[in-house]
Design a protein around this motif. Structure first.
Motif, PDB file in Angstrom:
ATOM      1  N   LYS A  55       0.572  -1.185   0.037  1.00 23.74           N
ATOM      2  CA  LYS A  55      -0.087  -0.146   0.170  1.00 23.74           C
ATOM      3  C   LYS A  55       0.781   1.121  -0.112  1.00 23.74           C
ATOM      4  CE  LYS A  55      -4.083  -2.023   2.596  1.00 23.74           C
ATOM      5  NZ  LYS A  55      -3.472  -3.268   2.730  1.00 23.74           N
ATOM      6  N   ILE A  56       0.432   2.292  -0.684  1.00 32.49           N
ATOM      7  CA  ILE A  56       1.172   3.551  -0.651  1.00 32.49           C
ATOM      8  C   ILE A  56       0.068   4.498  -0.390  1.00 32.49           C
ATOM      9  CG2 ILE A  56       2.173   5.350  -2.060  1.00 32.49           C
ATOM     10  CD1 ILE A  56       3.227   3.296  -3.836  1.00 32.49           C
ATOM     11  N   ALA A  57       0.487   5.380   1.018  1.00 34.20           N
ATOM     12  CA  ALA A  57      -0.667   6.613   1.062  1.00 34.20           C
ATOM     13  C   ALA A  57       0.317   7.754   0.489  1.00 34.20           C
ATOM     14  CB  ALA A  57      -0.455   6.641   2.740  1.00 34.20           C
ATOM     15  N   PHE A  58      -0.713   8.757  -0.048  1.00 33.27           N
ATOM     16  CA  PHE A  58      -0.159   9.937  -0.526  1.00 33.27           C
ATOM     17  C   PHE A  58      -1.055  10.978  -0.360  1.00 33.27           C
ATOM     18  CE2 PHE A  58      -2.638   7.887  -4.187  1.00 33.27           C
ATOM     19  CZ  PHE A  58      -3.265   8.987  -4.720  1.00 33.27           C
ATOM     20  N   VAL A  71      -6.390  19.940  -0.105  1.00 35.03           N
ATOM     21  CA  VAL A  71      -5.545  18.644   0.118  1.00 35.03           C
ATOM     22  C   VAL A  71      -6.521  17.501   0.584  1.00 35.03           C
ATOM     23  CG1 VAL A  71      -3.308  19.730   0.708  1.00 35.03           C
ATOM     24  CG2 VAL A  71      -4.918  19.301   2.377  1.00 35.03           C
ATOM     25  N   SER A  72      -5.892  16.424  -0.050  1.00 38.79           N
ATOM     26  CA  SER A  72      -6.625  15.214   0.308  1.00 38.79           C
ATOM     27  C   SER A  72      -5.819  14.037   0.550  1.00 38.79           C
ATOM     28  CB  SER A  72      -7.797  14.949  -0.476  1.00 38.79           C
ATOM     29  OG  SER A  72      -7.367  14.818  -2.126  1.00 38.79           O
ATOM     30  N   LEU A  73      -6.189  13.258   1.343  1.00 39.38           N
ATOM     31  CA  LEU A  73      -5.391  11.914   1.633  1.00 39.38           C
ATOM     32  C   LEU A  73      -5.800  10.663   1.136  1.00 39.38           C
ATOM     33  CD1 LEU A  73      -2.926  10.616   3.211  1.00 39.38           C
ATOM     34  CD2 LEU A  73      -4.413  10.591   5.396  1.00 39.38           C
ATOM     35  N   LYS A  98      -8.364   4.809  -3.065  1.00 38.91           N
ATOM     36  CA  LYS A  98      -9.490   5.314  -2.151  1.00 38.91           C
ATOM     37  C   LYS A  98      -9.262   6.766  -1.380  1.00 38.91           C
ATOM     38  CE  LYS A  98      -8.965   2.017   1.921  1.00 38.91           C
ATOM     39  NZ  LYS A  98      -9.554   1.064   2.434  1.00 38.91           N
ATOM     40  N   THR A  99     -10.155   7.537  -1.082  1.00 40.35           N
ATOM     41  CA  THR A  99      -9.700   8.502  -0.429  1.00 40.35           C
ATOM     42  C   THR A  99      -9.952   8.388   1.068  1.00 40.35           C
ATOM     43  OG1 THR A  99     -10.476   9.891  -2.300  1.00 40.35           O
ATOM     44  CG2 THR A  99     -10.469  11.097  -0.159  1.00 40.35           C
ATOM     45  N   VAL A 100      -9.262   8.923   1.938  1.00 43.66           N
ATOM     46  CA  VAL A 100      -9.236   8.717   3.548  1.00 43.66           C
ATOM     47  C   VAL A 100     -10.098   9.873   3.836  1.00 43.66           C
ATOM     48  CG1 VAL A 100      -8.074   8.948   5.551  1.00 43.66           C
ATOM     49  CG2 VAL A 100      -7.098   7.569   3.571  1.00 43.66           C
TER      50      VAL A 100
END
Length: 744
Positions: free
Chosen positions: A210-213, A252-254, A265-267
């Motif tokens: 998984k990659i968070a960005f 901004v969005s995570l 998917k959006t956090v």
């Protein structure tokens, strides 16, 4: 008279002493010849075994670079991982990053700076065992980062994120909506890079699946443009998104990308934020739990969230609030049980805290009326934390160890000055970099348990010997009581100082929130300039006033909502007090500074027009309305909320008070403090019919350097100082007085 015959060696010693300290430091020595350059250890990396470290070495003869491995105990070179002399594709590389198992290395080549911290370049993966080289992308990319398993590399290109499988060579594009000046994925926008201090806005989880960005939507952020004059017939323009105070920020969005499903998917967190920042993201040891720091626009509330990527839930584990602002921490460390270490100013000083995984405080690890200035890490085998602090005086830095429960604190460094540690991976050793105002940087190997010296690695004795040939003056540290506060100060006097004479005084300061200029460390380039000025007959002094750092939150945050008020009051009062000394000519006091320091020196000359005879302002902010959102609003809120705070303390609104001599300098390519600041200040001075000197350096950024630029700049400033503060001016004034007396 009796003749005494001395042995040759004694004659030679006496001759050496007599010839010592006779040379003057020239501006060419400092900014052209590199005469006082220090030896360093570049790109130091501790190998995973904890017994070796790697260093980037450059061979000047072959113009090649290598990654060399050294043994901590013997300090001997044991191997060379890679040498560019053996690589046809790469003449040399400028940086390197190991994979977790250290079998692969990313080599950086052709790097070209974008802004202060960001760069575009060509990057290769070098296989240590096979000696093979693989170009990650034919195009220039940003921030290539190994997955923890070393099988993949994630990187950014043209505002989108990609993943390359190193075994198959297949590249997968994670995002596709990236567009210049509109949307950025996984790389920070200009203001985040500059003010939150990071570029890579993506992170791998522990399982490499998984990659968070962070995604930045810059669409509504106003654009700023700069002419680039270059060498062609027509200039070009650099156009980029720059949110000035009170203007729109990026939205901004995570996001979480799952490599196995190839879905993003959006956090969503369980709190409604209207206008906010995400200044840090970091995966915990649990591959499904991501930590994210959210901050409101005023930056006086910081929330730490734990996001469960599997269950799509979020848990708010920590809330930090402050009447002024909360500093973002880089020191978040997760332990095996997912409890975490955190640093905070919540008791009035920056200290280390231990929380359980739900955010319940276990204990405050460090306490006292002093600041923790660096956090090095946690050794789980010995339950020990290693850190740096100013407990031994706010101008000094020492390295300490302390148990996780806050007990058995030990000072590991022995010498008074500035100590900074680089620990081995297993925390058994640390390489200490030490310097002071009298000792150039020296690198030593030390024991992490006792701090005792094991071996010397590198010193700058040759530089110290070379400096002994020059006329130099001691940097004298003291405190000065101003407006009820004991402020740190250093002063440099001419080597042939005579207390019965009077000298002009040049004051230097930066003064920005949390900064420090009065520190017991080795010379920077400007220190040699101050030595040059002392040789020319000037006294140079620096005072860290209210608003600067390392003396507690109250001292630092007193300037909240009024940047440039208390800091200016302190510098004016300090100049008045120093001017009362019998050996300082109160009629010849000047002040200078760069960036925030230029904002300050301008204000001091205008508001303190009966105290300061001259000022030099390099790349100054002339109104906080022209500067960026994150920095400015942290200390001032928005112009819409605090118009008087912005306007009453901005130099542009006090030009009518100018009496003395003023030199204004800027680079036309400054993406940080825009040339607009100087142009608007110059126009205000012109309309107020105030004479001033100024210089604009074509296409130079905030640092104003390159080629002969720095030498030219410092020659200009030195000449200006001579013309406005020098003995020639004093003699001319004495002549005028005498003429008046004769006529009378």
């Amino acid at each position: 008279m009796k003749h005494i015959i001395l042995p040759f060696c004694i004659c030679l010693f006496i001759t050496t002493i007599l010839s010592a300290q006779t040379k003057d430091i020239t501006l060419e020595d400092i900014w052209k010849d590199g005469s006082f350059r220090t030896e360093r250890m570049d790109a130091l990396h501790s190998m995973a075994n904890g017994q070796q470290y790697s260093v980037l070495n450059f061979d000047r003869e072959s113009r090649s670079t290598s990654i060399d491995i050294y043994d901590y105990k013997t300090l001997k070179k044991e191997a060379t991982i890679v040498n560019s002399a053996n690589l046809e594709e790469i003449p040399y590389f400028t940086d390197y990053t190991f994979s977790k198992d250290e079998q692969l290395v990313i080599l950086a080549t052709n790097e070209k700076a974008i802004y202060r911290r960001s760069a575009l370049g060509n990057y290769y993966v070098y296989n240590v065992k096979e000696g093979s080289l693989d170009l990650i992308s034919e195009d220039k990319i940003q921030e290539p980062t190994f997955s923890p398993d070393g099988k993949k590399v994630a990187f950014a290109k043209e505002n989108n994120l990609y993943v390359k499988d190193l075994s198959s060579g297949k590249i997968t594009q994670i995002t596709s909506d990236g567009e210049k000046n509109k949307v950025i994925n996984g790389i920070t926008d200009w203001v985040y890079e500059e003010e939150f201090g990071f570029v890579r806005a993506f992170d791998w989880n522990a399982d490499s699946n998984k990659i968070a960005f962070i995604r930045f939507d810059e669409t509504n952020v106003p654009e700023f443009s700069m002419d680039v004059y270059g060498s062609e017939l027509y200039q070009t323009q650099q156009v980029f998104k720059y949110p000035k105070a009170g203007e729109a920020n990026s939205l901004v969005s995570l996001h979480l990308y799952d490599l196995s499903s190839d879905k993003t998917k959006t956090v969503k967190v369980d709190k409604a934020y209207e206008d906010f920042y995400i200044p840090r993201i970091k995966w915990t040891n649990n591959p499904d739990i991501l930590s994210a720091q959210y901050m409101n626009r005023h930056q006086n509330e910081l929330d730490l969230w734990m996001i469960n990527a599997k269950a799509n839930t979020s848990n708010l584990v920590l809330e930090e609030k402050d009447k002024a602002y909360v500093d973002v921490t880089d020191n978040l460390t997760f332990l095996d049980d997912n409890s975490f270490i955190w640093t905070s100013e919540k008791d009035g000083y920056n200290h280390i805290y231990h929380y359980d995984k739900n955010g319940n405080l276990i204990n405050q690890i460090t306490k006292g009326n002093w600041e923790v200035t660096n956090y090095y890490g946690y050794d789980d085998k010995s339950n020990t934390i290693f850190y740096q602090s100013v407990e031994n005086g706010s101008i000094n830095r020492d390295v300490y160890s302390v148990k996780l429960n806050g007990r058995n604190k030990s000072r590991l460094t022995k010498s008074e000055g500035t100590n900074n540690a680089s620990f081995s991976a297993d925390f058994s050793f640390f390489i200490n970099t030490f310097s002071s105002a009298t000792t150039p940087p020296e690198y030593t190997l030390n024991s992490s348990t006792s701090g005792n010296l094991i071996k010397s690695i590198k010193d700058n004795d040759k530089l110290a010997q070379k400096l002994s040939e020059y006329k130099t003056s001691k940097k004298e540290f003291s405190t000065i009581t101003i407006n009820g506060n004991d402020l740190n100060m250093w002063m440099i006097k001419p080597a042939n100082f005579d207390e019965s004479k009077v000298y002009p005084l040049l004051m230097y300061q930066y003064s920005g929130p949390g900064s420090q200029q009065v520190a017991n460390r080795w010379n920077g380039a400007n220190d040699y300039w101050y030595q040059h000025l002392a040789q020319e007959g000037y006294i140079v002094a620096c005072i860290d006033g209210r608003g600067t750092g390392l003396k507690g939150a109250d001292f630092k945050k007193v300037t909240q909502n009024e940047l440039g008020k208390y800091e200016v009051e302190d510098q004016i009062a300090a100049a008045e007090q120093l001017g009362e000394l019998p050996y300082i000519d109160a009629s010849r006091i000047g002040i200078w500074g760069w960036s925030y320091g230029g904002f300050m020196s301008s204000n001091c000359l205008f508001k303190g027009n009966d105290v300061f005879k001259m000022a030099i302002a390099v790349a100054p902010v002339s109104s906080w309305r022209f500067y960026d959102t994150i920095y400015t609003e942290r200390y001032m809120t928005t112009p819409q909320e605090n118009a008087s705070g912005y306007d009453e303390n901005s130099p542009i609104n006090h030009v009518d008070k100018l009496k003395g001599d003023f030199l204004l300098v800027h680079g036309s390519g400054d993406d940080n403090v825009h040339l607009q600041n100087t142009m608007r200040l110059a126009e205000a001075l012109i309309q107020a019919d105030k004479q001033f000197d100024w210089a604009v350096y074509p296409d130079k950024n905030h640092g104003i350097y390159g080629g002969n630029t720095r030498l030219h700049l410092y020659k200009k400033m030195t000449n200006f100082i001579h013309e406005t503060l020098g003995d020639k001016i004093l003699k001319e004034e004495e002549t005028k007085v005498n003429q008046v007396k004769i006529k009378g």
